[in-house]
Design a protein around this motif. Structure first.
Motif: not given
Length: 763
Positions: A20-21, A23-25, A27-28, A143-144, A146, A149
């Motif tokens: 998840k980390d 994926v977040s990075r 998207r940033q 992806t995650t 959630s 996603d």
């Protein structure tokens, strides 16, 4: 790669904090983080080593990438996909890592290729799939778990997902996270999907053996047909698995039965006592589990060299049935036309009917690659053992040509009337005036050469046509043996000129273009007597079709045309007579040029195959364009039926119709069949005649000056140095003639330059 077999394990992987980390990075904007993401493959089974590279085993699901969706359209696209989940067989839907598109997984249609599966779902959803993600080894960054996603997940994704192919290896699971860093989102494969033989090639063979009218299965025989196919064949190549058999048969081969009825039939078939795998199943599995390539550097592959042996060139009936199932999809009217053909005769009937169709398409022009424009020309000869019912292949022709035959009958009646009046006239003043517009195009097999030339001149460039069930009738022409027609044979694909300009009173002083199509059949001895010379170029212009040897097979039950069938075929023939204009075929051309080059490389060292390959492509091109226009005919008939109006066929621009992939596939199939049949029939005779011709000259005797100057091993460049005054093309021809004479042999490739290496054969 490793398989993921449960929903729980799949979600646990997507829930990992480290994932998840990443994926977040991503998207940033952290591009490097993407390399650390979990990757899943949904379209193939990894190899035993867990790697994707080189994998060819398809899974029962397909992964699809939909990218570059406008932000305001994202929710609309997702809702559309979910609303059609049953129609496409949706198994999973997720947002892509950058949230600019979606990844979806759906059930594979085993009758379609990987890309055709993608096209099918793309058309249903109205979205474009990523053209760079069409190979089965494509992987997707996960992806995650959630709700934003992972939008949809069906538990059936985690069932055993072995591809429906011929394979003894057991596989489990279609999903596999990739733990190798830096592979990127597109995996690579050195092996194309063509190496995989899916069940869509095998199931039709089973159905054809059980139902002669397949793909049309009468309502009263549906249950029995499905039961027999399952009990006698299918269960032996599916490990007697209920779920696997059902996935193959339903709904594609349900023939209108409900799912409950299908389940009952499969269970009943599986309850039958098991035995050893039947011979028919083994034949089919052997056929499709062996690619059987031609050897490089000389020789003939197993299954291709029978013509060089003393045995029969004919295939057994059961093997011909197997060949038939690889035929691509046909127009409805063509399927009706082929319904009279017993198993193993379907493609042969199609080929035998093609010259008649080309005659009806007489106003159509074609162009193959850079060659000049020509008409559609062809001669198909059906060669088979005695009493093999080869003439059944010609049975659709009278119905297709009904309208042309009616025109001929009217003109024949006018001509008969003229001759009768001429005979009754008592003096020159009463002589009737001969009509100049009489055209008769369907000619008997025993028409004399001079009369035939006159008929072709009267036709003013339109095709004449002859068909006969015994080719020896072409030899029975009064005063004109078959060899005098050889100029017709030589000019079939050249659109050249023939004629007679003698001033003898009994001869016809005329010169006209050759426009002659033929469909003939005959036994092996008739074929040999008719085509005495295998090296004059004539045989390379004929599409030889070898019917199966059904000596040991039971008598088939022949299907007859109904009145509606006959009317439908006559209607198709009438439409073809109105077609005109230039037909372009870029896809067919490209496929055949690639086939010629591939065949050339595979046939090095085999002079006979090299000689036969080019005109096999010519024949296949004319044949494939004819089948392309058959689809146009079907489109016209469907439009007329749907809109209730007549279409002005003569006003249509034929160049606006693109070739279907099934026609492109058929072109390559026809080229291979043509080359294979010619090779089986003529390779031995051609080899003998070439050797006899070369041995009869002084140029290629051992004491010849050129031969003496040759080193023990040499390349073309070596000989260029020895004979600097000769062009490289002349040197190549010299070497090939020496090889045909047995004085020179192929010796592989030069270690340093990679050039072809030859050696002297000191006899």
């Amino acid at each position: 790669m490793r398989p993921v077999l449960t929903r729980q394990k799949y979600l646990e992987l997507r829930q990992l904090a480290v994932h998840k980390d990443y994926v977040s990075r991503v998207r940033q904007g952290d591009a490097d983080a993407k390399k650390r993401l979990l990757q899943f493959n949904y379209s193939c089974i990894p190899g035993e080593d867990g790697k994707l590279k080189g994998c060819t085993q398809m899974s029962s699901s397909v992964g699809m990438d939909v990218d570059h969706i406008a932000p305001e359209k994202m929710s609309e696209v997702a809702e559309n996909i979910l609303s059609k989940k049953d129609e496409i067989g949706l198994l999973m839907l997720e947002r892509s890592v950058r949230a600019e598109g979606y990844h979806l997984v759906f059930k594979r249609d085993v009758t379609l290729s990987q890309e055709d599966n993608l096209k099918r779902v793309s058309d249903i959803l109205g979205v474009e799939y990523d053209k760079g993600a069409k190979d089965i080894t494509r992987v997707f960054f996960a992806t995650t778990d959630s709700e934003d996603d992972l939008l949809y997940l069906d538990d059936s994704l985690f069932e055993i997902a072995e591809a429906p192919v011929v394979s003894e290896q057991q596989h489990s699971g279609a999903l596999a996270p990739n733990e190798v860093d830096g592979e990127g989102e597109t995996s690579q494969s050195d092996v194309g999907e063509g190496a995989v033989i899916p069940y869509h090639l095998i199931l039709p063979a089973f159905f054809q053996m059980e139902c002669q009218t397949y793909p049309e299965v009468p309502e009263g025989t549906r249950n029995d047909t499905l039961f027999n196919v399952t009990a006698k064949y299918l269960r032996y190549c599916t490990d007697h698995s209920f779920s696997r058999i059902k996935s193959l048969l339903y709904p594609q081969y349900a023939f209108g039965l409900s799912e409950e009825e299908m389940d009952a039939i499969i269970r009943s078939a599986l309850s039958r006592e098991r035995s050893y795998t039947p011979k028919a199943v083994k034949h089919i599995l052997n056929k499709y589990s062996i690619s059987n390539p031609l050897p490089k550097g000389g020789g003939v592959a197993e299954g291709r060299g029978e013509a060089l042996d003393e045995g029969s060139p004919y295939r057994p009936l059961d093997m011909c049935i197997i060949d038939e199932v690889s035929l691509p999809q046909m127009p409805r009217w063509v399927n009706i036309m082929l319904k009279v053909a017993p198993p193993g005769y379907r493609f042969i009937t199609l080929a035998a009917t093609a010259p008649a169709m080309m005659t009806l398409l007489t106003d159509v022009q074609v162009k193959f690659g850079k060659k000049r424009q020509t008409r559609l020309n062809g001669w198909t000869h059906v060669d088979g053992p005695p009493a093999s019912n080869k003439s059944i292949c010609l049975s659709p022709i009278p119905f297709l040509m009904k309208h042309l035959q009616d025109e001929d009958d009217r003109n024949q009646a006018r001509e008969d009337e003229y001759f009768q009046k001429k005979e009754e006239a008592t003096n020159k003043k009463e002589q009737p005036k001969q009509p100049k517009d009489i055209v008769i195009r369907i000619l008997p097999a025993n028409t004399s050469r001079l009369e035939h030339i006159k008929r072709m001149a009267d036709a003013k460039g339109k095709h004449t046509y002859t068909y006969c069930e015994e080719i020896q009738s072409l030899n029975m022409t009064s005063g004109s043996q078959f060899h005098n027609r050889s100029d017709f044979m030589q000019l079939l694909f050249d659109n050249g000129m023939t004629g007679n300009q003698s001033f003898v009173q009994s001869s016809i002083r005329v010169r006209c273009p050759v426009c002659w199509n033929l469909s003939t059949s005959g036994t092996r001895d008739q074929t040999l007597r008719t085509f005495k010379n295998a090296t004059n170029g004539a045989i390379t212009r004929v599409f030889f079709c070898l019917v199966p040897d059904n000596t040991d097979a039971p008598m088939p039950e022949y299907v007859q045309y109904s009145d509606d069938d006959q009317a439908y075929l006559e209607r198709a023939g009438a439409i073809m007579m109105q077609m005109n204009g230039l037909v372009t075929s870029p896809k067919i051309d490209k496929a055949l040029y690639e086939w010629v080059e591939r065949t050339r490389q595979e046939s090095l060292g085999n002079t006979e195959r090299l000689i036969l390959k080019n005109r096999s492509a010519d024949i296949a091109h004319h044949f494939a364009v004819t089948m392309h226009l058959a689809w146009v005919v079907q489109s016209i008939m469907d439009t007329e039926d749907r809109e209730g109006r007549k279409i002005e066929v003569r006003d249509l621009d034929l160049s606006q119709y693109n070739e279907r992939q099934s026609v492109v596939d058929l072109a390559v199939y026809a080229a291979e069949q043509c080359l294979d049949s010619q090779y089986r029939l003529w390779a031995k005779k051609m080899k003998q005649q070439l050797e006899a011709a070369y041995e009869g000259t002084a140029v290629f005797k051992k004491s010849d000056e050129d031969y003496v100057e040759l080193p023990e091993e040499f390349t073309y460049d070596t000989l260029q140095g020895i004979f600097p005054e000769r062009k490289i093309g002349t040197i190549r021809k010299m070497v090939e003639r020496m090889r045909a004479a047995g004085k020179v042999a192929y010796a592989g490739t030069h270690e340093e330059t990679g050039a072809k290496l030859f050696k002297k054969v000191n006899k």
